[in-house]
Write an enzyme that holds these catalytic residues in place. Structure first.
Site, mmCIF file in Angstrom:
data_model
loop_
_atom_site.group_PDB
_atom_site.id
_atom_site.type_symbol
_atom_site.label_atom_id
_atom_site.label_comp_id
_atom_site.label_asym_id
_atom_site.label_seq_id
_atom_site.Cartn_x
_atom_site.Cartn_y
_atom_site.Cartn_z
ATOM 1 N N TRP A 22 -0.429 -29.542 -14.822
ATOM 2 C CA TRP A 22 -1.387 -28.618 -14.219
ATOM 3 C C TRP A 22 -2.333 -28.291 -15.369
ATOM 4 O O TRP A 22 -1.990 -27.527 -16.267
ATOM 5 C CB TRP A 22 -0.660 -27.372 -13.717
ATOM 6 C CG TRP A 22 -1.495 -26.469 -12.864
ATOM 7 C CD1 TRP A 22 -1.654 -26.549 -11.513
ATOM 8 C CD2 TRP A 22 -2.262 -25.340 -13.286
ATOM 9 N NE1 TRP A 22 -2.474 -25.536 -11.074
ATOM 10 C CE2 TRP A 22 -2.863 -24.778 -12.136
ATOM 11 C CE3 TRP A 22 -2.520 -24.732 -14.519
ATOM 12 C CZ2 TRP A 22 -3.685 -23.658 -12.181
ATOM 13 C CZ3 TRP A 22 -3.351 -23.622 -14.566
ATOM 14 C CH2 TRP A 22 -3.927 -23.098 -13.407
ATOM 15 N N ARG B 102 5.372 -27.679 -10.021
ATOM 16 C CA ARG B 102 4.844 -26.923 -11.161
ATOM 17 C C ARG B 102 3.448 -27.377 -11.566
ATOM 18 O O ARG B 102 2.811 -26.769 -12.422
ATOM 19 C CB ARG B 102 5.789 -27.057 -12.355
ATOM 20 C CG ARG B 102 7.194 -26.584 -12.084
ATOM 21 C CD ARG B 102 8.039 -26.744 -13.313
ATOM 22 N NE ARG B 102 7.535 -25.943 -14.396
ATOM 23 C CZ ARG B 102 7.823 -24.663 -14.581
ATOM 24 N NH1 ARG B 102 8.638 -24.062 -13.759
ATOM 25 N NH2 ARG B 102 7.322 -24.006 -15.586
ATOM 26 N N GLU C 14 0.246 -11.141 3.952
ATOM 27 C CA GLU C 14 1.079 -12.318 3.707
ATOM 28 C C GLU C 14 0.714 -13.450 4.680
ATOM 29 O O GLU C 14 0.644 -14.614 4.288
ATOM 30 C CB GLU C 14 2.564 -11.939 3.829
ATOM 31 C CG GLU C 14 3.549 -13.089 3.711
ATOM 32 C CD GLU C 14 3.527 -13.804 2.357
ATOM 33 O OE1 GLU C 14 2.880 -13.329 1.415
ATOM 34 O OE2 GLU C 14 4.159 -14.880 2.275
ATOM 35 N N LYS D 143 3.853 -23.704 -8.342
ATOM 36 C CA LYS D 143 4.836 -22.717 -7.881
ATOM 37 C C LYS D 143 5.105 -21.625 -8.914
ATOM 38 O O LYS D 143 5.176 -20.459 -8.570
ATOM 39 C CB LYS D 143 6.144 -23.401 -7.505
ATOM 40 C CG LYS D 143 7.076 -22.424 -6.826
ATOM 41 C CD LYS D 143 7.912 -23.072 -5.775
ATOM 42 C CE LYS D 143 8.658 -22.050 -4.954
ATOM 43 N NZ LYS D 143 7.819 -21.386 -3.952
ATOM 44 N N HIS E 132 -14.721 -0.928 8.956
ATOM 45 C CA HIS E 132 -15.490 -0.363 7.830
ATOM 46 C C HIS E 132 -16.284 -1.441 7.103
ATOM 47 O O HIS E 132 -16.506 -1.338 5.900
ATOM 48 C CB HIS E 132 -14.546 0.370 6.870
ATOM 49 C CG HIS E 132 -13.943 1.585 7.480
ATOM 50 N ND1 HIS E 132 -14.653 2.738 7.737
ATOM 51 C CD2 HIS E 132 -12.694 1.823 7.948
ATOM 52 C CE1 HIS E 132 -13.871 3.633 8.308
ATOM 53 N NE2 HIS E 132 -12.680 3.097 8.459
ATOM 54 N N GLU F 287 -3.662 -20.612 1.872
ATOM 55 C CA GLU F 287 -3.254 -21.451 0.738
ATOM 56 C C GLU F 287 -2.845 -22.851 1.173
ATOM 57 O O GLU F 287 -2.944 -23.796 0.397
ATOM 58 C CB GLU F 287 -2.161 -20.784 -0.101
ATOM 59 C CG GLU F 287 -0.836 -20.608 0.555
ATOM 60 C CD GLU F 287 0.170 -19.864 -0.330
ATOM 61 O OE1 GLU F 287 0.081 -19.913 -1.557
ATOM 62 O OE2 GLU F 287 1.067 -19.213 0.248
ATOM 63 N N CYS G 137 2.881 -26.849 -15.448
ATOM 64 C CA CYS G 137 3.461 -28.141 -15.816
ATOM 65 C C CYS G 137 4.986 -28.171 -15.736
ATOM 66 O O CYS G 137 5.638 -27.144 -15.911
ATOM 67 C CB CYS G 137 3.079 -28.580 -17.233
ATOM 68 S SG CYS G 137 1.327 -28.517 -17.571
ATOM 69 N N LYS H 184 -0.532 -17.144 3.626
ATOM 70 C CA LYS H 184 0.144 -18.377 4.050
ATOM 71 C C LYS H 184 -0.867 -19.344 4.658
ATOM 72 O O LYS H 184 -0.888 -20.522 4.353
ATOM 73 C CB LYS H 184 1.241 -18.117 5.099
ATOM 74 C CG LYS H 184 2.546 -17.545 4.636
ATOM 75 C CD LYS H 184 3.347 -18.403 3.718
ATOM 76 C CE LYS H 184 2.949 -18.188 2.298
ATOM 77 N NZ LYS H 184 3.726 -17.303 1.465
ATOM 78 N N ASN I 104 4.638 -27.779 -21.877
ATOM 79 C CA ASN I 104 4.263 -26.836 -20.825
ATOM 80 C C ASN I 104 3.847 -25.541 -21.532
ATOM 81 O O ASN I 104 4.636 -24.996 -22.291
ATOM 82 C CB ASN I 104 5.470 -26.621 -19.898
ATOM 83 C CG ASN I 104 5.369 -25.376 -19.022
ATOM 84 O OD1 ASN I 104 6.365 -24.760 -18.716
ATOM 85 N ND2 ASN I 104 4.186 -25.014 -18.631
ATOM 86 N N GLY I 105 2.624 -25.082 -21.276
ATOM 87 C CA GLY I 105 2.176 -23.845 -21.927
ATOM 88 C C GLY I 105 0.850 -24.064 -22.622
ATOM 89 O O GLY I 105 0.129 -25.016 -22.334
HETATM 90 C C1 F6R Z 1 2.516 -17.699 -2.065
HETATM 91 C C2 F6R Z 1 3.181 -17.841 -3.342
HETATM 92 C C3 F6R Z 1 2.674 -17.061 -4.507
HETATM 93 C C4 F6R Z 1 3.860 -16.417 -5.253
HETATM 94 C C5 F6R Z 1 3.386 -15.775 -6.558
HETATM 95 C C6 F6R Z 1 4.519 -15.073 -7.282
HETATM 96 O O1 F6R Z 1 3.082 -18.509 -1.081
HETATM 97 O O2 F6R Z 1 4.106 -18.580 -3.468
HETATM 98 O O3 F6R Z 1 1.754 -16.092 -4.142
HETATM 99 O O4 F6R Z 1 4.456 -15.483 -4.414
HETATM 100 O O5 F6R Z 1 2.823 -16.744 -7.388
HETATM 101 O O6 F6R Z 1 5.540 -15.965 -7.597
HETATM 102 P P1 F6R Z 1 6.986 -15.464 -7.999
HETATM 103 O O7 F6R Z 1 7.592 -14.811 -6.816
HETATM 104 O O8 F6R Z 1 7.717 -16.702 -8.408
HETATM 105 O O9 F6R Z 1 6.805 -14.493 -9.127
#
Ligand code: F6R
Length: 598
Positions: A82, A29, A476, A593, A499, A483, A2, A480, A108-109
């Site tokens: 959220w 958020r 990675e 995020k 395997h 997601e 949030c 990408k 938030n929380g």
């Molecule tokens: C992927 C992504 C997430 C963050 C993860 C850690 O694109 O954004 O996997 O990398 O949530 O976030 P931080 O770096 O903010 O701790």
């Protein structure tokens, strides 16, 4: 997770505009519903609180129509959600209010003891209308106000009764003040000559001021004639010097780009250089701490974990040095290895990821040293660390990590070189790589990746393989793609697919193969051949085309910087996949995020 915001102003800004703008910026958020409450305090009428709530993202057309109903105001609060407690409905959206609409709260929380508090309040006649944990807060605050306590004292008593992690903003109609507090979730106050702000994150009000006060846990902030700060436990007043943010408001705007994702991908030609041109002394200082530590642990989640895993190869290859790499959520299982002279290096874009903060708390109990690598200045992680290295990627608004990931890789590459006593050589290597980055943003390169996205968008599974340094790149790349496109994608070390998972390869299943011109080249091509023999469609990410490839993504020839140079085309491809499939690249479903829940 949030996003929350509060505003009180004496300029001619309309609180409705300030809050809606802030919420739009904070939408990364959480974005399943949103709400705003403003004080109507025109001299002609009795003061009242007007509320607007909706399910879904903040859509501009509807807002403009509905916004009119809120008129103009000089103070208010807002929330973008959220969901944790209670379904995604208008009733459960914040603000949550007392029945007489005199107190509105955004949160938030999680209030962990909300059931207990709810029963306690119900016994005292309070009626609840939502399923949220948040609703206990306005009622509790009302209870203490009605007991005759001064407002700050009533807020303090309220916050002392909440268990869990939270950041809360309250709008009180009677006093016409905004009160906010935090414990474990982020909150920052801001001010200019006329206006006062409080929000989950700086970009929410960066348009109006760069002067900020980062709040500590268990602090209460009151926005009235100015900003007053109190310690929640003792009730004592506190003083704090403000910080000035170096990010510019333009960096947090989309400009002419359709989405933040593609803007931030393209910004890498600058952000990578900024990350390289760091203070050498600081890099050397961390390298020396690594050298002298009793075990170094790099800790990260998601993309930040992939960056940490890349570091384990870089340190082994460049500095002949072993480092430990642990996922944030798994770190508590490792604490028996920690000593006073162990070094923990948490890596985090936001500096707010709950699993990372928990890892740091666990390490602090063992008195280990914490040297974090963070993007967001003033974040909780930065405040909890003994030292912080700011990677300087600039604000990253899109939910996906793109430029922050490559900045992390740059800093980690510098650290590996510095640990080998070859920092200048590392810088030169990285600058050489940075010169190639611009080529990725030439129209013909983008068109090639867009064509590939159209070709593979119909498939349900995508595989990615890489060896050694480019094994984390494969993880990675898959992250990408999945997601943002919602196509299932999995990354593997090249030698591992056979395997078991090779059973999933069918005719034309797209498989990305990272084939840098290094010691992994021949082996990874053999792995690609194993996939091709089972019908897979091979997309080679390599400096050199090869007849095994059905599609070639050219990348520059480089060695230790290949994880940086190889991921950017995949970021661009993932963006085109999302657009092609009609997904929102900036706000993929179910994600946020800052992952501030465990
Ligand atoms: C992927 C992504 C997430 C963050 C993860 C850690 O694109 O954004 O996997 O990398 O949530 O976030 P931080 O770096 O903010 O701790």
């Amino acid at each position: 997770m949030c996003g929350i915001i509060g505003f009180k102003g004496t300029s001619n800004l309309n609180a409705v505009d300030v809050i809606l703008h802030g919420l739009k910026t904070l939408e990364y958020r959480g974005y399943d519903s949103w709400g705003i409450a403003v004080l109507q305090n025109s001299p002609a009428k009795k003061p009242s609180i007007s509320v607007l709530k909706a399910v879904g993202k903040i859509g501009l057309f509807d807002d403009l129509k509905k916004k009119k109903k809120l008129g103009t105001s000089s103070m208010g609060i807002g929330h973008t959600r959220w969901a944790t407690h209670g379904a995604v409905t208008k009733t459960n959206a914040h603000p949550q209010l007392t029945a007489d609409k005199s107190i509105a709260v955004v949160h938030n929380g999680i209030v962990e003891n909300y059931q207990e508090l709810r029963s306690w309040l119900e016994e005292r006649g309070y009626k609840f209308s939502s399923q949220t944990d948040t609703e206990v807060i306005p009622h509790l605050f009302d209870y203490y106000l009605k007991k005759g306590l001064p407002e700050e004292e009533a807020a303090r008593k309220t916050f002392l009764r909440l268990k869990g992690h939270y950041a809360v903003v309250i709008l009180n109609k009677s006093s016409q003040k905004i009160l906010a507090a935090k414990n474990g979730s982020p909150l920052v106050a801001g001010f200019n000559d006329k206006d006062l702000f409080v929000a989950s994150d700086v970009p929410a009000f960066l348009k109006y001021t760069r002067k900020v006060i980062f709040l500590d846990d268990m602090e209460l902030v009151v926005l009235n004639d100015g900003i007053s700060l109190f310690d929640i436990k003792s009730g004592r007043r506190k003083r704090r010097k403000h910080d000035t943010i170096s990010w510019s408001p333009e960096q947090a705007k989309k400009g002419n780009y359709p989405h933040f994702m593609i803007k931030e991908i393209e910004e890498q030609h600058e952000s990578i250089r900024r990350a390289i041109n760091q203070d050498d002394k600081k890099i050397m200082e961390i390298a020396s701490q690594i050298k002298n530590s009793f075990g170094t642990f790099f800790v990260g989640c998601g993309s930040s974990f992939h960056a940490a895993l890349t570091a384990s190869y870089l340190f082994s290859m460049i500095a002949n040095k072993h480092i430990n790499v642990v996922l944030g959520s798994e770190f508590p299982n490792y604490i028996s290895f920690l000593k006073k002279d162990s070094l923990i290096i948490p890596i985090s874009q936001s500096g707010e990821t709950a699993d990372i903060l928990d890892a740091v708390r666990a390490a602090k109990k063992k008195k280990s040293k914490i040297y974090s690598i963070v993007n967001v200045m003033g974040s909780s992680l930065m405040r909890m660390s003994d030292h912080t290295f700011l990677m300087n990627a600039g604000p990253e608004i899109c939910v996906l990590s793109t430029k922050s990931y490559t900045s992390q890789l740059v800093v980690l590459t510098l650290l590996a070189y510095a640990s080998a006593g070859r920092l200048q050589e590392g810088k030169e290597e990285l600058l050489k790589a940075a010169r190639h980055v611009e080529d990725y943003f030439k129209p013909e390169y983008g068109a090639r990746l867009k064509k590939l996205a159209s070709r593979i968008a119909k498939y349900h599974h995508i595989f990615v393989i890489g060896r050694s340094l480019n094994y984390p790149t494969a993880l990675e790349a898959a992250l990408k793609i999945k997601e943002v496109s919602y196509i299932h994608a999995e990354g593997f070390p090249g030698g591992e697919l056979k395997h078991g998972s090779i059973a999933l390869i069918e005719k034309n299943t797209p498989c990305f193969v990272f084939a840098p011109m290094d010691e992994t080249y021949h082996e990874i091509l053999s792995n690609a051949m194993e996939i091709k023999s089972r019908g897979g469609y091979i997309i080679g990410v390599s400096p050199k085309d090869n007849k095994i490839f059905d599609f070639h993504i050219p990348v520059p020839k480089d060695h230790f910087t290949s994880p940086i140079l190889n991921i950017i085309p995949i970021q661009i491809l993932a963006y085109h996949l999302a657009v092609k499939l009609g997904r929102d690249p900036d706000k993929p479903r179910n994600l946020a995020k800052s992952v501030t829940v465990r």
